[in-house]
Structure formats: structure tokens, C-alpha cells
Design a protein around this motif. Structure first.
Motif, PDB file in Angstrom:
ATOM      1  N   MET A   1       0.838  -1.206   0.000  1.00 28.51           N
ATOM      2  CA  MET A   1       0.000   0.000   0.000  1.00 28.51           C
ATOM      3  C   MET A   1       0.876   1.260   0.000  1.00 28.51           C
ATOM      4  N   GLN A   2       0.419   2.242  -0.679  1.00 29.86           N
ATOM      5  CA  GLN A   2       1.174   3.478  -0.686  1.00 29.86           C
ATOM      6  C   GLN A   2       0.263   4.635  -0.308  1.00 29.86           C
ATOM      7  N   ASP A   3       0.848   5.605   0.418  1.00 30.24           N
ATOM      8  CA  ASP A   3       0.082   6.791   0.782  1.00 30.24           C
ATOM      9  C   ASP A   3       0.423   7.898  -0.216  1.00 30.24           C
ATOM     10  N   GLU A  11       5.871   7.485   0.941  1.00 27.66           N
ATOM     11  CA  GLU A  11       6.950   6.491   0.943  1.00 27.66           C
ATOM     12  C   GLU A  11       8.176   7.004   0.180  1.00 27.66           C
ATOM     13  N   GLY A  80      -7.147   6.439   7.446  1.00 23.83           N
ATOM     14  CA  GLY A  80      -6.815   5.466   6.410  1.00 23.83           C
ATOM     15  C   GLY A  80      -5.372   5.498   5.962  1.00 23.83           C
ATOM     16  N   LEU A  81      -4.522   6.196   6.692  1.00 19.38           N
ATOM     17  CA  LEU A  81      -3.103   6.256   6.328  1.00 19.38           C
ATOM     18  C   LEU A  81      -2.473   4.881   6.566  1.00 19.38           C
ATOM     19  N   SER A  82      -1.870   4.299   5.530  1.00 23.76           N
ATOM     20  CA  SER A  82      -1.324   2.951   5.727  1.00 23.76           C
ATOM     21  C   SER A  82      -0.067   2.982   6.581  1.00 23.76           C
ATOM     22  N   ALA A  83       0.621   4.126   6.608  1.00 27.16           N
ATOM     23  CA  ALA A  83       1.855   4.219   7.397  1.00 27.16           C
ATOM     24  C   ALA A  83       1.586   4.215   8.900  1.00 27.16           C
TER      25      ALA A  83
END
Lengths: 187, 126
Positions: A1-3, A11, A80-83
Motif C-alpha cells: 500500500m502506498q500513501d 513512501e 486510512g493512512l497505511s503508514a
């Protein structure tokens, strides 16, 4: 996943900031305990122990001030931030980059704070070393502690100790959030 | 007056408040997130000490480094001692800094420029 939002790729930004010899890196919740562990890691890094005392202390001091700035001032990240989704989400790294040490911090702020941060940094960057020193003394002697304890001295102290300008970018992320990237160079 | 000793921690300095000898010692590093919480009891102690101080009061500050929120609290300590000095009691600040540590030397100069107390800058060899 990327933000990735509005052309800003978190990333990619982070990977770019990790160029050089990485002494410390962290992504997640910024807490007092995390800062204690971070400082411990930095103090025991072989990349720093060989430096002269004054440089080492300057790096520790500036690093702590940057981390505590993050701790006191981050806003909650977008949902919803994947980081990471912690309300105190921040990114920090300390890198030996050529002849400099660089502390980089990244965090989300609300759009409403953009002008305040921009004006503050631009003002500090416009000052000569002597003006920075005088302003520091003025604030130290005259202003009460802020609720967050910093008394408005944090950024000023960083500029004073490093003698370098603050490098920053404000990346629009969504309708509400801006990603604030700050680089502090210590020579 | 009761002597207070606080051992150092990774973020707070060793502190000794000795009312019998009139000596205040702060040594180590001072980088807590909440400096007020750490320093308030010390400032309250100095406040109380000020009601019946020794003729001579010495404060030894030997800090490796400190954060900006501590800097305000350290100033508050000096302000309390400045009140004693204004009343005619002797107060001496000994500000220790390591050889070549310009930042700590300048920090001592900052306080000297703000506070009216006799300051002695003492360089320590590495």
C-alpha cells in the motif's frame, strides 16, 4: 500500500530522506517513552561516538528538541493512512549526510496552521546569528511558558544551535491536511 | 530545612537542595517533556527556603544539555534566588561547562544577561 495524495508520495519522501548513513529512523506514534528510546539509540550510535564532544552534544540537543516539537505539535493524520493511524503520528530520522548530520521530521498538520508555521520559519530564517541570539534572550526573559511547555523557544533554539537555516516543505495532502517536512542540518 | 535529593534519570538531572548548607545542585541533563512538573517542587522548595535563608546561598549548575522548556524553569529558579540577593543575602551562581562546549557557555551568558546575580563561569576539562 502506498500513501499518495495530491501528487505527494509519503513512501518516496521517506526513502529520499533516508539517503546517507542512517543513525536512527522511526515511523509511528511520538511519545515520551519513544523519545527516550530514540535518544538512547542515538547516543550509542558508533557514527556519533567518534565525533568531538561539542558536535555530539549539539546533535543530541537538536535531535531532542526536534522530537519534542513533534510530540507537542503534531495533528492527527488523515484517516486510512497505511503508514500508521496513531493520533500522534510522526516520522523522524537522523542521518549522517556528507559533512552534515541531518535531523528530518515529517508530520501532518491541519491546513489552518500552515500560515503560522510558514511565517514562523520564514521569520527565523531571515534573522542573522546575532538577531537569533537577541530574540532568544528576549523570549527567554520575557515570555511565560506556553501550555505545551515550549515557551516559543524550540525552533529558535534549533536555528541558534545549528547556525543553519531551516529547510521545510508543506505538501498538500487532502482537503484538510498538509504534510510538513522539516530538515535541520548540523555541521 | 529538609534536604531534597533526586537521582538523575535519562531525562532529568540529579538535584540536591540542601537547606542546612544553603546549596542547590543541578547536574546532568534536563530534557523532560513536561519540565514544569519536574521543576515546580524545586521552585516551591526555594520559595520556602527564601523565608529563612542562609547568609550565603550557592547554586551549582552542571548540565550536559537541556531542552528549551527546562530553560524557562531554570530561569524561574534564578529569579527566586534573585529575590534573596535583592534582600541583601549573598547568592553565588556557579555555572559549569565542559571545555569547548560553546552552547553551554553561551547558555550561561544568556542567564547572566537576564538575571542580576553574581555568576561564575567554570570550565571543566574533558
Amino acid at each position: 500500500m502506498q500513501d499518495i495524495k495530491m501528487g505527494f508520495n509519503l513512501e518516496e519522501w521517506y526513502a529520499h530522506k533516508l539517503q546517507g548513513d542512517v543513525i536512527f529512523k522511526y515511523t509511528g506514534s511520538i511519545s515520551p517513552e519513544m523519545i527516550t528510546h530514540a535518544l538512547d539509540a542515538v547516543e550509542n550510535s558508533p557514527l556519533l561516538t567518534k565525533e568531538r564532544l561539542q558536535t555530539r552534544k549539539k546533535v543530541y540537543n537538536v535531535f531532542v528538541e526536534c522530537m519534542q516539537n513533534l510530540y507537542h505539535h503534531v495533528d492527527a493524520p488523515p484517516a486510512g493512512l497505511s503508514a500508521g493511524g496513531s493520533p500522534n503520528f510522526g516520522i523522524a530520522c537522523l542521518v549522517h549526510d556528507g559533512s552534515f548530520f541531518r535531523v528530518t521530521t515529517g508530520n501532518f498538520i491541519l491546513r489552518s496552521k500552515v500560515n503560522f508555521i510558514k511565517d514562523r520559519i520564514e521569520q527565523l530564517n531571515s534573522l542573522s546569528d546575532e538577531e537569533v541570539r537577541m530574540l532568544y534572550r528576549d523570549i527567554l526573559g520575557n515570555e511565560a511558558l506556553s501550555e505545551k511547555g515550549g515557551g516559543g523557544l524550540g525552533m529558535l533554539d534549533i536555528v541558534r544551535k545549528t547556525g543553519n537555516k531551516l529547510e521545510y516543505f508543506l505538501y498538500p495532502y487532502d482537503g484538510e491536511h498538509i504534510f510538513f517536512s522539516l530538515d535541520v542540518y548540523i555541521s | 530545612m529538609e534536604t531534597i535529593i533526586r537521582e538523575d534519570t535519562p531525562k532529568t538531572p540529579y538535584v540536591k537542595l540542601d537547606g542546612e548548607k544553603g546549596v542547590v545542585e543541578i547536574k546532568g541533563r534536563s530534557i523532560p517533556e513536561n519540565s514544569v512538573e519536574f521543576y515546580k517542587p524545586l521552585i516551591d522548595w526555594i520559595d520556602e527556603y527564601g523565608d529563612d535563608p542562609k547568609d550565603n546561598t550557592i547554586i551549582n549548575i552542571q548540565l550536559e544539555y537541556f531542552n528549551t522548556s527546562s530553560s524557562k524553569c531554570i530561569l524561574d529558579i534564578f529569579k527566586k534566588l534573585e529575590l534573596l540577593f535583592k534582600k541583601g543575602f549573598k547568592v553565588q551562581v556557579n555555572w559549569y561547562y565542559e571545555e569547548d562546549d560553546e552552547d553551554m557557555f553561551e547558555a550561561g551568558e544568556d542567564y547572566q544577561s537576564i538575571i542580576n546575580l553574581p555568576f561564575k563561569m567554570i570550565e571543566m576539562e574533558e
